[in-house]
Design a protein around this motif. Sequence first.
Motif, short mmCIF file in Angstrom:
data_model
loop_
_atom_site.label_atom_id
_atom_site.label_comp_id
_atom_site.label_asym_id
_atom_site.label_seq_id
_atom_site.Cartn_x
_atom_site.Cartn_y
_atom_site.Cartn_z
N TYR A 39 2.46 -15.13 -57.02
CA TYR A 39 3.34 -13.97 -56.88
C TYR A 39 2.96 -13.19 -55.64
CZ TYR A 39 -0.24 -10.98 -59.20
OH TYR A 39 -1.37 -10.30 -59.54
N CYS A 40 3.90 -12.44 -55.18
CA CYS A 40 3.77 -11.74 -53.91
C CYS A 40 2.98 -10.45 -54.13
CB CYS A 40 5.16 -11.43 -53.39
SG CYS A 40 5.18 -10.44 -51.91
N LYS A 41 2.46 -9.92 -53.03
CA LYS A 41 1.81 -8.60 -53.16
C LYS A 41 1.94 -7.85 -51.85
CE LYS A 41 -1.75 -5.65 -53.45
NZ LYS A 41 -1.99 -4.96 -52.24
N MET A 42 3.16 -7.80 -51.38
CA MET A 42 3.34 -7.08 -50.12
C MET A 42 4.04 -5.74 -50.35
SD MET A 42 1.86 -8.80 -47.76
CE MET A 42 2.43 -9.12 -46.10
N CYS A 43 4.15 -5.36 -51.62
CA CYS A 43 4.54 -3.99 -51.90
C CYS A 43 3.83 -3.55 -53.17
CB CYS A 43 6.05 -3.80 -51.97
SG CYS A 43 6.86 -4.66 -53.29
N ILE A 44 3.98 -2.28 -53.51
CA ILE A 44 3.12 -1.78 -54.59
C ILE A 44 3.56 -2.23 -55.97
CG2 ILE A 44 2.14 0.16 -53.34
CD1 ILE A 44 4.26 1.92 -54.52
N GLY A 45 4.74 -2.74 -56.10
CA GLY A 45 5.15 -3.30 -57.38
C GLY A 45 5.38 -4.78 -57.22
N PRO A 46 4.30 -5.57 -57.20
CA PRO A 46 4.43 -6.99 -56.82
C PRO A 46 5.02 -7.86 -57.93
CG PRO A 46 2.16 -6.53 -57.37
CD PRO A 46 2.91 -5.26 -57.61
N ALA A 47 6.27 -7.66 -58.20
CA ALA A 47 6.89 -8.35 -59.33
C ALA A 47 7.42 -9.73 -58.98
CB ALA A 47 8.02 -7.49 -59.88
N CYS A 48 7.58 -10.02 -57.69
CA CYS A 48 8.31 -11.23 -57.30
C CYS A 48 7.46 -12.49 -57.49
CB CYS A 48 8.75 -11.14 -55.85
SG CYS A 48 9.95 -9.82 -55.60
N GLY A 49 7.97 -13.40 -58.28
CA GLY A 49 7.32 -14.69 -58.44
C GLY A 49 7.63 -15.57 -57.25
N LYS A 83 14.59 -14.81 -55.11
CA LYS A 83 14.70 -14.10 -53.83
C LYS A 83 13.34 -13.55 -53.37
CE LYS A 83 18.20 -12.07 -55.85
NZ LYS A 83 18.54 -13.13 -56.74
N LEU A 84 13.23 -13.38 -52.08
CA LEU A 84 12.06 -12.71 -51.49
C LEU A 84 12.56 -11.80 -50.38
CD1 LEU A 84 9.26 -15.38 -50.86
CD2 LEU A 84 9.39 -13.70 -52.69
N CYS A 85 11.89 -10.71 -50.20
CA CYS A 85 12.26 -9.82 -49.08
C CYS A 85 11.49 -10.28 -47.84
CB CYS A 85 11.94 -8.37 -49.44
SG CYS A 85 10.21 -7.95 -49.24
N PRO A 86 11.76 -9.70 -46.67
CA PRO A 86 11.05 -10.15 -45.46
C PRO A 86 9.54 -10.04 -45.59
CG PRO A 86 12.81 -8.61 -44.89
CD PRO A 86 12.74 -8.66 -46.38
N ARG A 87 9.07 -9.02 -46.30
CA ARG A 87 7.61 -8.87 -46.45
C ARG A 87 7.05 -10.02 -47.28
NH1 ARG A 87 10.10 -4.21 -47.62
NH2 ARG A 87 9.75 -4.35 -49.87
N GLY A 88 7.81 -10.39 -48.30
CA GLY A 88 7.37 -11.50 -49.15
C GLY A 88 7.27 -12.79 -48.37
N ASN A 89 8.24 -13.00 -47.50
CA ASN A 89 8.21 -14.21 -46.69
C ASN A 89 7.04 -14.23 -45.72
OD1 ASN A 89 10.45 -16.06 -47.31
ND2 ASN A 89 11.68 -14.22 -47.04
N PHE A 136 15.08 -0.52 -47.37
CA PHE A 136 13.91 -0.59 -48.24
C PHE A 136 13.62 -2.04 -48.60
CE2 PHE A 136 11.02 0.35 -51.59
CZ PHE A 136 10.60 1.64 -51.41
N ALA A 137 14.68 -2.78 -48.86
CA ALA A 137 14.60 -4.22 -49.11
C ALA A 137 13.64 -4.59 -50.23
CB ALA A 137 14.24 -4.99 -47.85
N LYS A 138 14.12 -4.49 -51.41
CA LYS A 138 13.34 -4.95 -52.56
C LYS A 138 14.02 -6.18 -53.12
CE LYS A 138 10.66 -3.64 -55.13
NZ LYS A 138 9.41 -4.38 -55.34
N ALA A 139 13.24 -7.25 -53.24
CA ALA A 139 13.82 -8.47 -53.80
C ALA A 139 13.84 -8.40 -55.32
CB ALA A 139 13.02 -9.68 -53.35
N SER A 140 12.96 -7.57 -55.86
CA SER A 140 12.96 -7.37 -57.30
C SER A 140 12.83 -5.87 -57.48
CB SER A 140 11.75 -8.04 -57.93
OG SER A 140 10.58 -7.43 -57.42
N CYS A 141 12.70 -5.47 -58.68
CA CYS A 141 12.36 -4.08 -58.83
C CYS A 141 11.29 -3.99 -59.87
CB CYS A 141 13.54 -3.28 -59.24
SG CYS A 141 14.24 -3.96 -60.65
S1 SF4 Z 1 9.99 -6.94 -53.00
FE1 SF4 Z 1 9.26 -8.10 -51.27
S2 SF4 Z 1 7.18 -7.36 -50.91
FE2 SF4 Z 1 7.75 -6.65 -52.95
S3 SF4 Z 1 6.99 -8.23 -54.32
FE3 SF4 Z 1 9.10 -8.80 -53.82
S4 SF4 Z 1 9.00 -10.17 -52.05
FE4 SF4 Z 1 7.01 -9.11 -52.25
#
Ligand code: SF4
Lengths: 918, 236
Positions: free
Chosen positions: A58-68, A93-99, A230-235
């Motif tokens: 899972y991602c950790k490029m924002c404070i709520g790292p919910a994206c698998g 989905k992933l946001c640019p930070r996730g990628n 803001f670009a959140k792929a998840s919330c």
């Molecule tokens: S919204 Fe973006 S940065 Fe946050 S967990 Fe998902 S892919 Fe990662």
Amino acid sequence: MSEKSLRPELTRRDFLKATAMTGAVAAMGGKLFKSTTSSMFAKVDSQAADGSTIVHSYCKMCIGPACGTLVHVKNGVVTQIEGDPESLANQGKLCPRGNSNIYNLYNPYRIKSPLKRTNPEKGMDVDPGWVEISWDEAMGTVAQKLGDILKEDPRGLVFHLGFGSMADDQPMARPVFPTIFGTPNEIESNGPLCPVHFGALANLGSFTYSIDPTRANYLVVIGHSLGGDFAKASCATVLHGVSTEALQNALDRGMKMVVVNPHAGAETIRGEWVPIIPGTELPFIQAMTNVILHELKRYDEWFLRVRTNAPYLIGEDGDYVRDPATNKPLLWSTISNKPVPFDNPEVSNGRLSDPSLGAAALSGTFDVNGKLARPAFDVIMDHYKELTPEWAEALTGIPAATIRRITAELVDAAQIGSTIDINGFTFPYRPALVFSGRGAISHRGGANVMLATNVINGLIGATDVPGGLTGESFNPLPEPGIDGTVEPNARLVPQKGEWIRNAFKMPPDHLDMAEFYPHRHCTPYVAWRAITDPAKYYIDYQPKAMLLYGANPLINNIRADEAIAAFKTFPFFASISYHLDEPSQFSDIVLAESSNMERLNYYDFQGCGPIAGKRGLHAMNFKYPVVNVLYDTRDSNSILLDLANTLGINAPANGMLSGMLGLMGTPYALVPPQKYTWDKVVDAVLKSRFGDDKGIAYFKEHGAAWTGKWLPEEKTYNYFYFPDGKTRHPIYLEYLLGTGKYMKDNLTKANVTVPGWDTDKYLAFFGALPTWIPHPEHEAPKEFDLFAVNWKIATRTFGMGALDELTPVREMQQKQSRETDSILINADTARSKGIKDGDKVVVESQYGGKLEGPVMTTLLIHPKVLGFAGNFGRRGMFLGPKAREGLNYNQLLSAEDGYFDPVAGGIEITAAVKLSKV
Amino acid sequence: MREKNSKHNEYAQKARAHGKTFGSLARIFNQRPDAALVINIKSMELEFFNQFPGGEDLNSDVKEGLSKISAFVEQITDQPEKTVEQSLLVDWTRLFRGLQPGYGPKPPYEGVYLGENENDFKVLESVARFYTKHGVTPAENAGNRPDYIGLELDFLCYLCEQQVEAWEKGDEGQAFNYQLAEHEFLKDHLGRWGAIFCVRVTEEARTDFYRGFAHMTKGIIEEMANAPRPISINKD
Ligand code: SF4
């Protein structure tokens, strides 16, 4: 078959030369090293190894790292990352930070091993003379220094945290380690430019606000970037519950969005843009409220009476009028025509199904025990009387007619009085709301903006109900406290005996002056001054060590010079760092942090806002190193738990972890005296959730451990837990007024003033209702004729994972738009000043900060505003040219005492500026 | 496989020399300088440096390297061991650990030098593929990206050691495979960037010790990468 040499024949001379060459080097090696045989490789099956595998992470490029994520690994190298389609939170989905996680892993400038400085001189541009050292040496040094402080006076440790350390999967950093160490100086650098929590906690008992894009039909969003910016792929929690897709769906569904902002961000493409003079968001909201109360006279009387403290009787001193026998706040019962405590059935029996119940007066003046009292609503009516759209027009630049039209649209859309049935449960239905974000609340007086937002949503009944302004997680948060209203958590209300965290004390213990700013989210900038000038701040001890993790106040806050001066005073400075950013430059010891994809961890998210039209995901992600850990690095949970073990504070650590991670009362609860590794802790959590045979080893073998379940939809609105008259959201914040009185009393008794503040000016911010007090930028000398603003951009939100320094990410930003390296100016304003697109200009702020850069003309910005996208222009001379490109907006700002919000702690996010051509 | 013969011994000896050469250089990059290294440097006599041929009989970079290291040995004669150790450690960290973009040379990873941008993990993957094709992968404790100069040198050392083993068994086919791998790896990988990095090190080094080794590494890489492609012993 003729035999030939394996090497084509060389001339004898070449042969001798080659022999001499290898002989020389080999001889040298023989002299210097015990062995020169190959030692870095392990055998693999060359057939099998060539295949590729996919690892769940899972991602950790924002404070709520919910994206698998699905991480493609080929020959032991990560070659691709994609969103996991089966992860319910982001659904592929992933946001640019996730990628960019792949760059985070292979960033060649990561710290690869613990470091020690050999040059005692410290400074941004001083070469620390780094040497790599072993973990034993690094941890031994840190443990020895911290151990001394622990024995002597734990206040001597400053534990400085930021967004880099802030994810809910890093519990050792926040809150375990600073708590068990016993230092009051857990100081955060995240937040002064976004002190969002005060208003949400006060009104909803929730850490942040969230909008409800599944049901809202009308959204007034003030000073905030949603969607594309803001670009959140998840919330997940803490992110206003809005994924970009959820917002998109809401707009497709027909939700109208009014964006009140000095700058037209990406989302305005789909909404109405209302440009506003920076810092005047409060008058705008107040004027809307005035229209509701005094012109339209359309408000949700039932909701006010039953679900808020609008009927609470207020005395002439502004406090609740209380029952002398029980101390409970009184309301005026229209049944018995007398004051009754809030829990008297005559006033507390409100029902959605029978609006006649809950018979408390909202207006009138009453005699209560010989003193005059009025319902809070009556006070609110008066408070807003003069705050007309015309008054606001002069301040905000928004035509009064526009304010009236938007207000009327909002009230129409709120469908006051309507209900909605969700799975057999009947809710009030208010599909309209006002939402105030970072640009609106990061001001001196920002807490007032939050209060005003709470008032206006309360008036239309849109608080914590379908379609309205809700909390960020779905739990029984709005439980009423002793006064019958939603109560905040321990961060607030020092004057109440049961919440003593920030009680007044002289001399203060907190370097960030929590004793003077008890509701503050964080005030790091005050701490830096208190460290360098302790007498002025009444500090009677000397901080001895800094442990910094994931914080960069030199870039993300303001007045880097003050932070630097403070940093230089610490006799010992250690950091947990993934890369050598500006603050690590001051470290004596750097503990090398692994990258996101090399960590073993899990992330529990109890309550995830709407994703693509659905609400209420409760889920858990799990990850382990997707490839061999590249260097000699460790994750922060491991480092800090190890440190706790060495310092002998493992017992409280284990107790706290057991409680926080849900292990208490299970067979997997951590045994206090034992010394655990982080792996063991994660293993215990997994087993406690999935069964004794399903620990780390099982999930490594069988793939992802994420789980997810959608709550029944009715449980995703907190009204469900406390329906009808079972709780009340305060719109008259009596206890904030109380804080002012508490502070006044204590300051008088101690015969001190709040450092740097005139006491009356300071106390003016502690009112039960929002009051407009002009900001410093509105009082600047006339020559500063423009205002500067900035906004988040998708590729930099939170600035985690060294995003600024990852060359591919920075290049992508620059390719996408020259916005990130430019100063945006309204094309008409530019023309009137004789400035052309591309001209180089100098921007000077009222506080003295200067930035130089090229101008980009646009019509997407208010004529009185200069815009700065993101926050670039890194300062360290060793950070490399790419990171230093662009502009560091924060250098234009100030956080002088007297210039920030004494309630929520937010600093002025805007400044008055002037422009000159280079 | 043929019977082991005297030619095989000669080839094994050559491969052993190559292996020791790559292994020695790999150690420089892979191993932090420590007290033992300093003692060993200090114990080097000047005669050691005089034993190698001068003039055109030695690669000029190797020669330059020897002279720098010899100078270093002289410079530190009177310096306490701790002082020497620290100055070497500071230099090693700055030169080879890629701490910050503006601090020392660009980090010694093939992807950084040959990729389209500083992070090209496609290059990295091609290096890793080469390793696995030859039956190895960086060990868990390798502590570095697979395309690190120290790992690439260590891999070449490994290939040479495999050649030695094959020659000693008289397994010409296997020996050829490893010899070819050594040649190809130098040609397609380390030979394309290692020397460029070494030049940067010679410019940025603060000690003659690492400056000397950078010269030597450059000389070795260039000479070896330019060596003709090996031809199978069985080929007519
Ligand atoms: S919204 Fe973006 S940065 Fe946050 S967990 Fe998902 S892919 Fe990662």
